[in-house]
Design an enzyme around this catalytic site. Structure first.
Site, short mmCIF file in Angstrom:
data_model
loop_
_atom_site.label_atom_id
_atom_site.label_comp_id
_atom_site.label_asym_id
_atom_site.label_seq_id
_atom_site.Cartn_x
_atom_site.Cartn_y
_atom_site.Cartn_z
N HIS A 134 0.84 -1.21 0.00
CA HIS A 134 0.00 0.00 0.00
C HIS A 134 0.87 1.25 0.00
O HIS A 134 0.63 2.19 -0.78
CB HIS A 134 -0.92 0.00 1.22
N GLU A 135 1.88 1.30 0.87
CA GLU A 135 2.75 2.47 0.92
C GLU A 135 3.54 2.63 -0.37
O GLU A 135 3.77 3.76 -0.83
CB GLU A 135 3.69 2.39 2.13
N HIS A 179 1.63 4.49 -2.97
CA HIS A 179 1.77 5.95 -2.93
C HIS A 179 3.02 6.39 -3.70
O HIS A 179 3.00 7.43 -4.37
CB HIS A 179 1.86 6.43 -1.48
N HIS A 187 3.15 8.87 -6.93
CA HIS A 187 4.04 10.03 -7.04
C HIS A 187 4.83 9.98 -8.34
O HIS A 187 5.00 11.02 -9.01
CB HIS A 187 5.00 10.05 -5.84
#
Length: 226
Positions: A95-96, A99, A103
């Protein structure tokens, strides 16, 4: 009275969701993956395969403190996730990394959220003071209260912008975990369940911030009518 009932209900719902999240992550932290990979390994593999090899994976203290920092391009995993082989660790790490991929590709909602960060930071430091000053001089001018409402509205917008950002990161995580063959079948269901539980916390937070804004508006404009 109605707004107090609503806020009380949101508070109770928040506690339920938080407890559910902790319970699910505790449960899935005990379920090992079918491959010998800890959270850090999951993160590094996903970053490499998505062209984010320049993003570093680090360990941070605490629990559920995992986050991606676009400023220094790091995926920061909590200690229970960083070195653990489990469904929960894999889901959080992926999940991280979702991100980080957002980006890299310039995901519009993440860009909007990033632009709102300084405004929200300023609002968090000034809204309460503006409210206090505004209440003290409301008979002279209500302008400080109006400014406080405007700033707090920015934090509400931030909460709602966060929702699609988090949902999209989880979507990317699940797609990669499944596509890479790291999780499948029942384990894939567990990973989805863990990420859905995490998403609910953002939904409750957004609703809670909106309810607080409505409370402030009712308090200020209701007071002015009196």
């Amino acid at each position: 009275m109605l707004i107090w009932i609503i806020m009380g209900g949101i508070f109770i719902l928040s506690l339920i969701v938080q407890n559910s999240l902790k319970s699910k992550f505790a449960k899935y932290s005990r379920v090992p993956l079918g491959v010998p990979m800890a959270g850090r390994d999951i993160a590094m593999a996903m970053l490499q395969q998505n062209g984010c090899g320049d993003v570093q994976v680090t360990s941070v203290s605490g629990q559920l403190t995992d986050h991606f920092n676009p400023a220094n391009r790091t995926v920061n995993l909590s200690e229970p996730v960083y070195g653990t082989n489990s469904i929960a660790a894999a889901a959080v790490a992926a999940h991280e990394c979702g991100h980080a991929v957002q980006h890299k590709v310039g995901y519009s909602m993440l860009q909007l959220r990033t632009k709102l960060v300084p405004v929200v930071s300023f609002a968090s430091n000034t809204v309460n003071w503006l409210m206090i000053v505004g209440i003290m001089i409301i008979q002279i001018t209500p302008i400080p209260l109006y400014i406080a409402i405007g700033l707090f509205a920015c934090t509400v917008l931030f909460s709602f912008v966060t929702l699609p950002v988090e949902v999209d990161a989880s979507r990317r995580a699940i797609a990669w975990l499944e596509g890479s063959g790291i999780v499948s079948g029942e384990q894939l269901t567990y990973a989805k369940d863990a990420l859905h539980a995490a998403a609910y916390t953002y939904v409750v937070a957004a609703i809670g911030s909106l309810a607080t804004l409505l409370y402030y508006i009712a308090m200020i404009f209701g007071g002015n009518r009196r």
